[in-house]
Design a protein around this motif. Structure first.
Motif, short mmCIF file in Angstrom:
data_model
loop_
_atom_site.label_atom_id
_atom_site.label_comp_id
_atom_site.label_asym_id
_atom_site.label_seq_id
_atom_site.Cartn_x
_atom_site.Cartn_y
_atom_site.Cartn_z
N LYS A 21 0.86 -1.40 0.03
CA LYS A 21 -0.02 0.06 0.13
C LYS A 21 0.82 1.36 0.00
N PRO A 22 0.71 2.11 -0.85
CA PRO A 22 1.48 3.45 -0.80
C PRO A 22 1.13 4.35 0.30
N ARG A 23 2.21 4.79 0.85
CA ARG A 23 2.39 5.91 1.92
C ARG A 23 1.84 4.98 3.36
#
Length: 317
Positions: free
Chosen positions: A93-95
């Motif tokens: 998952k990004p960030r």
């Protein structure tokens, strides 16, 4: 109403052995063992261990949109099966920044003592999170995901944050929260209100897991007691995190239909009721939820083997 028979024998035995929360608190002998709690940073190259020092962790999570803390159960560790299954999926998952509480030296001893130390561990984690929040961290960005005893650690941590800061963390997901010794007071266990949103997944309720609904949404795959393909309660108990890991990777795999009971679900008596995706609101929790939260109990079927999720087929009677 929770059955007194679930709680009283356990609490009576703890009192006899001097293992109740009040007895241990009065002796003030938790400091040493709680110092054994560590927080790991979960990375693609393995875990990096830190002491529970908020200033250092705030530097580790700087820039993250969502901070997820995984909390293992009895006889597990931050390097164990649950963290190893859920962590790598979350890393995609990004960030997101993924952490894991290592309480193996605290809840890796006999169960009666561990069930009491789960509460002390939750208070310690909650105080740590409160310090992070007071240091500038947004509580809405914090997500706790606990399995078995780890679910109750998460709930107590949420209570402690609210007690110390007057604010709530964003979300708690309880993966088949432990049942034995947790049928009484909510002070030492997970409950709705411990975060802005509390999701509970029951896979071995009434045995190793907690049976009653205690979240904003309670999901009961296959009725919440026994799981297809499992012959042992330990297998049923572990399916909660296997389902959840799959739900993160494939958000539409586990829709549940709101219903009063598994029997009514099987009879088709809930076909027009609300549908919610287990783990689905995880995606946008820290900004705006992508579905209206209708509290209640949700039921669905799964397959015997991975992939477990059946999608919309799983909510057909």
């Amino acid at each position: 109403m929770l059955r007194d028979s679930v709680a009283n024998p356990c609490e009576s035995m703890k009192n006899i052995l001097g293992l109740s929360y009040e007895q241990i608190q009065a002796r003030q002998n938790t400091t040493g063992i709680l110092e054994a709690l560590n927080l790991d940073e979960v990375t693609a190259n393995g875990n990096v261990k830190y002491n529970l020092t908020p200033h250092r962790i705030n530097r580790v999570v700087k820039g993250a949109e969502t901070i997820v803390i995984l909390i293992h159960g009895f006889l597990e560790s931050s390097d164990g099966s649950m963290v190893s299954a859920v962590g790598p999926t979350l890393l995609k998952k990004p960030r997101y920044k993924i952490l894991a509480l290592d309480g193996s030296k605290v809840i890796g001893i006999e169960y009666l003592r561990s069930s009491t130390y789960a509460r002390f561990s939750g208070e310690k984690l909650g105080s740590f999170l409160a310090d992070m929040i007071n240091d500038g961290q947004d509580p809405a960005s914090i997500v706790l995901v606990g399995h078995s005893l780890g679910s109750h650690i998460a709930g107590v941590a949420g209570k402690q944050v609210k007690r110390l800061t007057g604010r709530q963390i964003g979300r708690i997901t309880a993966l088949d929260p432990a049942g034995p010794c947790f049928g009484g007071s909510v002070d030492g266990r997970i409950d709705r209100g411990d975060a802005d949103y509390v999701e509970v997944i029951h896979t071995n309720g009434g045995a190793l897991g907690f049976k009653e609904p205690i979240g904003d949404r309670d999901f009961y795959p296959n009725g919440g007691r026994g799981q297809p393909g499992c012959a042992l309660a330990t297998c049923d108990h572990s399916r909660a995190w296997l389902y959840y890991a799959e739900a993160i990777a494939e958000p539409h795999n586990f829709p549940g239909r709101r219903c009063d009971s598994w029997e009514k679900f099987k009879e088709g008596g809930c076909s027009r009721n609300a549908v919610a995706y287990m783990g689905m609101s995880f995606v946008s929790l820290t900004t705006t939820t992508n579905q209206t939260i209708i509290p209640g109990t949700y039921f669905f079927r799964t397959a015997r083997d991975t992939p477990f999720g059946l999608g919309l087929q799983g909510i057909k009677p």
